[in-house]
Enzyme design. Sequence first.
Site, short mmCIF file in Angstrom:
data_model
loop_
_atom_site.label_atom_id
_atom_site.label_comp_id
_atom_site.label_asym_id
_atom_site.label_seq_id
_atom_site.Cartn_x
_atom_site.Cartn_y
_atom_site.Cartn_z
N GLY A 18 0.78 -1.23 0.00
CA GLY A 18 0.00 0.00 0.00
C GLY A 18 0.81 1.29 0.00
N GLY A 20 2.74 2.17 -2.49
CA GLY A 20 2.87 2.64 -3.86
C GLY A 20 4.03 2.00 -4.63
N LYS A 21 4.47 0.83 -4.16
CA LYS A 21 5.57 0.15 -4.86
C LYS A 21 5.23 -0.11 -6.32
CE LYS A 21 5.65 -3.62 -2.44
NZ LYS A 21 4.79 -3.33 -1.29
N THR A 22 4.02 -0.65 -6.55
CA THR A 22 3.66 -1.01 -7.91
C THR A 22 3.63 0.22 -8.81
OG1 THR A 22 2.40 -2.87 -7.11
CG2 THR A 22 1.89 -2.13 -9.32
N SER A 23 3.02 1.32 -8.32
CA SER A 23 2.97 2.55 -9.12
C SER A 23 4.37 3.03 -9.44
CB SER A 23 2.23 3.65 -8.36
OG SER A 23 0.98 3.20 -7.97
N ASP A 45 4.39 -10.37 -6.17
CA ASP A 45 3.33 -10.28 -5.17
C ASP A 45 2.23 -11.29 -5.49
OD1 ASP A 45 1.25 -9.57 -3.48
OD2 ASP A 45 1.72 -7.43 -3.62
N THR A 503 -6.68 -0.17 -5.52
CA THR A 503 -5.95 -1.39 -5.26
C THR A 503 -6.33 -2.08 -3.95
OG1 THR A 503 -4.14 -0.38 -6.45
CG2 THR A 503 -3.65 -2.40 -5.30
#
Lengths: 589, 125
Positions: A18, A20-23, A45, A503
């Site tokens: 949560g 913001g790693k993916t972004s 993940d 997300t």
Amino acid sequence: MNLLTNPTRILFFTGKGGVGKTSLACATAVSLADQGKKVLLVSTDPASNLDEVLGAALGNHPTPVPAVANLSGMNLDPQAAAAEYRERMVGPYRSLLPAAAIASMEEQYSGSCTLEIAAFDEFSRLLGNLSATADFDHVIFDTAPTGHTLRLLTLPTAWSTFLTTNDTGTSCLGPLAGLQAQQELYHQTVLSLADPSLTTLILVARPETTALREAARTSRELAALGILNQHLIINGYFTTVYQNDPVATAMQARMTHALDDLPAELVALPRTTIRLSASNVLGLASLRAIFGSDASIADDQTPAIHHVDLPPGLGSLMDELAEPGHGVILTMGKGGVGKTTVAAAVAVGLAERGHRVHLSTTDPAAHLAAAVMGNSMPNLQVSRIDPQQVTSAYTTEVMGVAGANLDAAGKALLAEDLRSPCTEEIAVFRAFAQVVAEGQKQFVVLDTAPTGHTILLLDAALAYHKEVARQASEMPEFVVQLLPRLRNSNLTRILIVTLPEATPVHEAGQLQQDLRRAEIEPYAWVINQSLAPLSVHDPVLHARQNHERPYIDEVVNKHAARTALIEWQNEPPTGILALEKLLTSTNRS
Amino acid sequence: MPSIQVFDKPMCCSTGVCGPQVDPVLPRFAADLDWLRSQGVSVDRFNLAQQADAFVKNAAVQELLTKKGIDCLPLTFVDGQIVAESEYPSREKFIEWTRLPFTVAPFPSLSIVTDTGCCSEPGCC
């Protein structure tokens, strides 16, 4: 920024769920691809949402992202990897052995250990075998929540030491036995991670005290593994020009305070700060905007939604939760959504009603102690399931019981098997089952680990349940009863915690599906840190407030049987007094 | 020197430490086999999950598996003859079957076992 001007070949994004790693991993990947570099983006993940962010259907193998030249992506799906691994081990014998034998082999390869190892094996192949990614200039890993990632990262060291010192050939390698040939690959994986000319470890954190403390802990642990080339990204930093907006100034003050207190390990790292965006980061335009210098904000003047048809705070749920006088309450959801805070508030609320409450966590990155902040309360006991501690206790117990009648050589053999990485999984699982058993007599509030790990635990519960059904002897009562207890809606209430964002809501929906597959029905959803009921004027917050609406609607209409909504708090919700506020929600302005 | 072969159920590990409760029989048996090895006996132990090949190659094992299912496991062979089915034989039995000129080493006294505050029966803690 230096992260993008001279990046290493491997970029590894890690941090609590949560944050913001993916972004950020996607934004980095798109930015490098836009520069003409060939980029592979990999999610490890178990609850990956790479597809959603990139707007592309990705699989288990590198797939070109249609909208971005030079960019390929893949989801390293542990379930699929485990299924492939199982088939590799069992498949060749299908026509050669009786059906009963095949079935029992398959069952043996269905446990959580297989899942973990299969995922790790895939991960190592990408990281340790450079020819597997030879087509790409950069490989970017968007990893699972911290606890899980750390396990993946520490496994190569643990396994390779284990493999080289295991000379009796009989020891407990479990499903890894089929992977002994990979030892060199695991060694290479560790070397790759620790080579500063090859790999940069990017720690992502929100500008919040607990998140930064956890990032510091991760930084230390990774440094201990020799991974020293680290970079810190502070994501979602917010400042306001609207001094007459009390929510905005409070938010700014909370962040400034957190950054003033930045732990020493993090101060020493190169740092990039990304401003809080006005909306969720979805789609290529918003990804490209992340590293842009101009943080322009859409002039959103839509009237704010002041009226949310939900009772404020957790208070509405407390009566029903307290009613049976005992039971198990689990908070679940993606990392970083406030599971710990909600668990702590529920525990405080129950203890205030005079019930005996045990508040505990299986989260390796727990900050329960910080949530209750050393305040003590009559009736409230706080504990943590510490993997190292429970593993050591379990090892001692097994040596004392099963090892009691062995000679020195036999004891040595057993001790060696107990060094297996599977032991920790078992020990944590048993500790979890043991705490759940307490719910028969009193209240137990459990703050579980982030999604991936929770799923592994439940998988373990299912696998063991099958095992139990087959050989009912030798099994402790609390293990036998775990799954029936989790399924008993009179005893166990599961609160799914989410933020009002794309997300966390979608992942929580996925989690609910997983729970239902295990025949466990969640009791209620808690939407945490919502701006919706507050009065805000700052344009960024105003825009974010309006972006919450569809996700709140989605929870209420599509997912939840009951919903509670906790508004964003001016003060961090730590300490008994602040937790009490979550029960009633009083800071409405 | 005699030779011993053991065909196990599908297991994670030979001492059973991967299960939610360790069956004390398993580490004892693993220790016995280790001791036999140290006495020069040739010992091979196969488990169905990890060494299925050995099960495929042994006609007697195949036949029993087909007839009785996996409950016939573990199967123990001494010099090619089945000596035990569905159970883990003791060290004394092996000494008898292999006609080894050894007596059973006495078990160490319980006093050296770390006190875990736990009773010594499985499943009670």
